[in-house]
Design a protein around this motif. Structure first.
Motif, PDB file in Angstrom:
ATOM      1  N   ALA A   1      69.962  53.344 -82.875  1.00  0.00           N
ATOM      2  CA  ALA A   1      69.595  54.698 -83.296  1.00  0.00           C
ATOM      3  C   ALA A   1      69.294  54.741 -84.784  1.00  0.00           C
ATOM      4  CB  ALA A   1      70.719  55.673 -82.951  1.00  0.00           C
ATOM      5  N   ALA A   2      70.100  54.059 -85.590  1.00  0.00           N
ATOM      6  CA  ALA A   2      69.858  54.024 -87.025  1.00  0.00           C
ATOM      7  C   ALA A   2      68.520  53.348 -87.331  1.00  0.00           C
ATOM      8  CB  ALA A   2      70.999  53.285 -87.737  1.00  0.00           C
ATOM      9  N   TYR A   3      68.238  52.269 -86.643  1.00  0.00           N
ATOM     10  CA  TYR A   3      67.007  51.516 -86.881  1.00  0.00           C
ATOM     11  C   TYR A   3      65.768  52.307 -86.465  1.00  0.00           C
ATOM     12  CZ  TYR A   3      63.690  47.621 -86.645  1.00  0.00           C
ATOM     13  OH  TYR A   3      62.609  46.804 -86.820  1.00  0.00           O
ATOM     14  N   LEU A   4      65.804  52.900 -85.288  1.00  0.00           N
ATOM     15  CA  LEU A   4      64.633  53.604 -84.765  1.00  0.00           C
ATOM     16  C   LEU A   4      64.356  54.920 -85.492  1.00  0.00           C
ATOM     17  CD1 LEU A   4      65.214  53.065 -80.938  1.00  0.00           C
ATOM     18  CD2 LEU A   4      63.476  51.945 -82.360  1.00  0.00           C
ATOM     19  N   SER A   5      65.408  55.584 -85.951  1.00  0.00           N
ATOM     20  CA  SER A   5      65.240  56.886 -86.605  1.00  0.00           C
ATOM     21  C   SER A   5      65.082  56.780 -88.111  1.00  0.00           C
ATOM     22  CB  SER A   5      66.441  57.785 -86.293  1.00  0.00           C
ATOM     23  OG  SER A   5      67.625  57.270 -86.895  1.00  0.00           O
ATOM     24  N   GLY A   6      65.526  55.654 -88.683  1.00  0.00           N
ATOM     25  CA  GLY A   6      65.503  55.523 -90.140  1.00  0.00           C
ATOM     26  C   GLY A   6      66.597  56.307 -90.828  1.00  0.00           C
ATOM     27  N   VAL A   7      67.555  56.830 -90.064  1.00  0.00           N
ATOM     28  CA  VAL A   7      68.649  57.627 -90.607  1.00  0.00           C
ATOM     29  C   VAL A   7      69.912  56.769 -90.661  1.00  0.00           C
ATOM     30  CG1 VAL A   7      70.078  59.668 -90.276  1.00  0.00           C
ATOM     31  CG2 VAL A   7      67.651  59.759 -89.711  1.00  0.00           C
ATOM     32  N   GLN A   8      70.574  56.769 -91.807  1.00  0.00           N
ATOM     33  CA  GLN A   8      71.752  55.926 -91.990  1.00  0.00           C
ATOM     34  C   GLN A   8      73.063  56.663 -91.736  1.00  0.00           C
ATOM     35  OE1 GLN A   8      71.454  52.378 -92.918  1.00  0.00           O
ATOM     36  NE2 GLN A   8      69.517  53.076 -92.042  1.00  0.00           N
ATOM     37  N   ASP A   9      73.050  57.989 -91.889  1.00  0.00           N
ATOM     38  CA  ASP A   9      74.255  58.795 -91.689  1.00  0.00           C
ATOM     39  C   ASP A   9      73.919  59.913 -90.709  1.00  0.00           C
ATOM     40  OD1 ASP A   9      76.326  57.795 -93.847  1.00  0.00           O
ATOM     41  OD2 ASP A   9      74.377  57.924 -94.854  1.00  0.00           O
ATOM     42  N   ALA A  10      74.487  59.854 -89.519  1.00  0.00           N
ATOM     43  CA  ALA A  10      74.120  60.820 -88.481  1.00  0.00           C
ATOM     44  C   ALA A  10      75.122  60.775 -87.343  1.00  0.00           C
ATOM     45  CB  ALA A  10      72.715  60.510 -87.938  1.00  0.00           C
ATOM     46  N   ILE A  11      75.032  61.783 -86.483  1.00  0.00           N
ATOM     47  CA  ILE A  11      75.718  61.761 -85.201  1.00  0.00           C
ATOM     48  C   ILE A  11      74.752  61.123 -84.208  1.00  0.00           C
ATOM     49  CG2 ILE A  11      76.939  63.165 -83.497  1.00  0.00           C
ATOM     50  CD1 ILE A  11      76.362  65.459 -85.788  1.00  0.00           C
ATOM     51  N   VAL A  12      75.247  60.258 -83.360  1.00  0.00           N
ATOM     52  CA  VAL A  12      74.400  59.639 -82.333  1.00  0.00           C
ATOM     53  C   VAL A  12      74.929  60.047 -80.971  1.00  0.00           C
ATOM     54  CG1 VAL A  12      73.575  57.491 -81.319  1.00  0.00           C
ATOM     55  CG2 VAL A  12      73.771  57.702 -83.804  1.00  0.00           C
ATOM     56  N   VAL A  13      74.043  60.531 -80.120  1.00  0.00           N
ATOM     57  CA  VAL A  13      74.407  60.897 -78.756  1.00  0.00           C
ATOM     58  C   VAL A  13      73.581  60.026 -77.816  1.00  0.00           C
ATOM     59  CG1 VAL A  13      74.520  62.729 -77.038  1.00  0.00           C
ATOM     60  CG2 VAL A  13      74.948  63.258 -79.440  1.00  0.00           C
ATOM     61  N   ASP A  14      74.262  59.155 -77.084  1.00  0.00           N
ATOM     62  CA  ASP A  14      73.617  58.227 -76.162  1.00  0.00           C
ATOM     63  C   ASP A  14      73.886  58.710 -74.737  1.00  0.00           C
ATOM     64  OD1 ASP A  14      72.525  56.123 -74.795  1.00  0.00           O
ATOM     65  OD2 ASP A  14      74.055  54.666 -75.365  1.00  0.00           O
ATOM     66  N   VAL A  15      72.850  59.227 -74.087  1.00  0.00           N
ATOM     67  CA  VAL A  15      72.995  59.792 -72.748  1.00  0.00           C
ATOM     68  C   VAL A  15      72.544  58.761 -71.717  1.00  0.00           C
ATOM     69  CG1 VAL A  15      72.498  61.756 -71.253  1.00  0.00           C
ATOM     70  CG2 VAL A  15      72.448  62.047 -73.742  1.00  0.00           C
ATOM     71  N   GLY A  16      73.466  58.295 -70.917  1.00  0.00           N
ATOM     72  CA  GLY A  16      73.149  57.343 -69.861  1.00  0.00           C
ATOM     73  C   GLY A  16      73.114  58.014 -68.510  1.00  0.00           C
ATOM     74  N   GLY A  17      73.244  57.229 -67.464  1.00  0.00           N
ATOM     75  CA  GLY A  17      73.223  57.786 -66.125  1.00  0.00           C
ATOM     76  C   GLY A  17      74.567  58.294 -65.668  1.00  0.00           C
ATOM     77  N   THR A  18      75.658  57.748 -66.260  1.00  0.00           N
ATOM     78  CA  THR A  18      77.006  58.097 -65.831  1.00  0.00           C
ATOM     79  C   THR A  18      77.774  58.887 -66.876  1.00  0.00           C
ATOM     80  OG1 THR A  18      77.067  56.076 -64.499  1.00  0.00           O
ATOM     81  CG2 THR A  18      79.181  57.129 -64.978  1.00  0.00           C
ATOM     82  N   SER A  19      77.552  58.575 -68.141  1.00  0.00           N
ATOM     83  CA  SER A  19      78.304  59.228 -69.206  1.00  0.00           C
ATOM     84  C   SER A  19      77.450  59.395 -70.448  1.00  0.00           C
ATOM     85  CB  SER A  19      79.557  58.403 -69.549  1.00  0.00           C
ATOM     86  OG  SER A  19      79.181  57.145 -70.093  1.00  0.00           O
TER      87      SER A  19
END
Length: 512
Positions: free
Chosen positions: A258-276
């Motif tokens: 997420a940091a690499y793709l967005s270019g943001v170093q300080d952030a909240i990351v929300v990873d939505v999968g199929g189960t959780s």
């Protein structure tokens, strides 16, 4: 010659793979269902991205983040028998090793436990002389696949653990897990992590063999690496010694990706999968680490883990009149969800009913029911949004100035605005951020110890930094590029002699 990297991440629902070129651009990506034995999904995802590469000889590295170790502990499957040895008599006999373990896990893992004289006080003095004859006597009467050695305050003085490890290797020929390489201060939690590490040696061998075999079958001469739970990588040789470090690598990969793709170093990351849905916090481009002991399979441990909050909300989460989840159709979503012609109402269906349609799903809304069932789906979205807002609030601790980066295959479930976040960022290739995180990761090493606070403090810290650099190189980093990325000192005021607890982390790009 082009330098291509493949990142693979095995999740509970999908196994993702990406190919990055020398400039770090994603040139191929794929998702395949995770299979019950895990390895099948890995091979399918690897084949899918290799089919998009013209010259596979240009692939020089393959990085894997896997759930093998976690699954083995949770399922009590494939674990080795461990001789559990604590160096700490007579000071620690009141609480025997593995006292707080679930009975079924202890029965599966322990070949026997013993507490023998040895170990140190916090100020470096010996609790008692190390009794190597007692070590031999214990090992002579147990049948074990590996040995776990934990000395009292070994992060401050590891001499006794090293002597026992040398004895075991020379006289018994068994692999040894030593606690000063695995956990930090806190005897019982460090001991638990050390025993789990020793129990996972067979699992690690299976993973590394499967990966190297898969690469050889496809004619790849690429060097393989495994992802660690702090968002960095290690060589297969390093992973064979410290397999417990792979636990939690999936969420860490997502945060780094997420940091690499967005270019943001300080952030909240929300990873939505199929189960959780996993929520984490980026600090300087790396996952914020948990300050609390981490429970794995019912056992408390204190080795490094990302600070992750998981909630039972994913694309396959089942929607019913009583609420949302916590159960999920998981990798069966492609056949069971309503939008795919199935009969189970899921959060994917609910999101589509609310107008949150992912790319490629433009015809999905017409497959959804109306009337009472349509109302049920819309109500589920409102409930899910409340769950997410509450989770974000728990992770941000009141701060509202950080952006939120939405990643994962189910990121389309998230609304455009989320309370507690300054804005929502949806980077390109977000659906495979975890595989990207594996592909771009650095190698690292760390030291957590107690040092004198007097005139020798500066020299002692310099020695700790050198040890952290050496551990990073052992994990696969290029010696010329390793840097100290974290240095934390905590004064210990309760000792007779002034001292500080020092935590040092070094990291650097992989050696070519």
């Amino acid at each position: 010659m082009a330098d291509l990297r493949i990142g693979i991440d095995v999740g509970g629902t999908n196994t993702d793979a990406v190919v990055l070129d020398a400039g770090g651009r994603v040139i191929a990506k794929a998702k395949r269902p995770t299979t019950p034995e895990v390895t099948g999904g890995l091979r399918a995802a690897l084949d899918a991205v290799l089919a998009q590469v013209e010259d596979r000889s240009q692939v020089t590295r393959v990085m894997l983040g896997t759930t093998h170790a976690t699954n083995a502990i949770l399922e009590r499957r494939g674990l080795g028998r461990v001789a559990v040895l604590r160096l700490g008599a007579p000071a620690t006999t009141a609480v025997p090793p593995l006292s707080d373990w679930p009975d079924d896990l202890r029965k599966a893992v322990s070949a026997g436990e013993a507490i023998v004289p040895g170990g140190h006080y916090v100020d470096g003095r010996e609790i008692g002389p190390l009794d190597l004859d007692a070590v031999r006597s214990f090992l002579d009467r147990v049948q074990a696949d590996a040995v776990a050695v934990t000395g009292v305050f070994s992060p401050a003085d590891d001499a006794h653990e090293r002597r026992v490890a040398e004895l075991v290797a020379a006289e018994y020929g068994l692999p040894v897990s030593v606690s000063h390489e695995i956990g930090s201060l806190g005897l019982l939690e460090r001991e638990n992590a050390t025993v789990l590490n020793a129990a996972l040696y067979g699992v690690a061998a299976h993973v590394t063999d499967a990966l190297t075999t898969a690469l050889a079958e496809r004619g790849l001469s690429a060097r393989p690496y495994l992802a660690q739970n702090d968002g960095t990588l290690m060589t297969l040789e390093h992973a064979a010694r410290l397999p417990v470090s792979t636990i939690g690598s999936g969420p860490a990969n997502s945060l780094r990706g997420a940091a690499y793709l967005s270019g943001v170093q300080d952030a909240i990351v929300v990873d939505v999968g199929g189960t959780s849905t996993d929520l984490g916090v980026l600090a300087g481009g790396f996952p914020r680490e948990s300050a609390a002991a981490t429970e794995i399979g019912g056992v408390l441990t204190n080795f490094r883990m990302p600070d992750i909050l998981a909630i039972a909300l994913g694309g396959g989460t089942v929607v019913r009149p009583g609420g949302v989840g916590p159960d999920s159709v998981g990798y069966r979503i492609a056949t069971e969800a309503l939008v795919f012609g199935g009969t189970t109402a899921t959060m994917t269906d609910a999101a589509v009913a609310a107008g949150r349609v992912p790319a490629g799903g433009e015809d999905w809304p017409r497959r959804l029911p109306g009337g009472r069932e349509g109302t049920l789906l819309r109500d589920a979205v409102a409930r899910a949004d409340e769950m997410l807002a509450d989770a974000v609030d728990r992770m941000t601790l009141g701060r509202t100035d950080r952006p939120l980066v939405a990643v994962g295959g189910g990121a389309f479930l998230l609304p455009e605005e989320i309370p507690g976040a300054s804005r929502v960022i949806r980077p390109e290739h977000a659906e495979v951020a975890n595989a990207v995180g594996a592909a771009i990761a650095l190698a690292s090493g760390r030291v957590d110890t107690i040092l004198p606070a007097g005139e020798s403090r500066a020299q002692a810290i310099e020695s700790a930094e050198e040890e952290a650099r050496a551990r990073a190189v052992a994990a696969g980093a290029d010696p010329s590029t390793v840097e100290i990325v974290d240095l934390l000192e905590v004064p210990l005021s309760y000792l007779s002699e002034p001292a500080v607890r020092v935590h040092v982390k070094a990291a650097g790009p992989l050696a070519r």
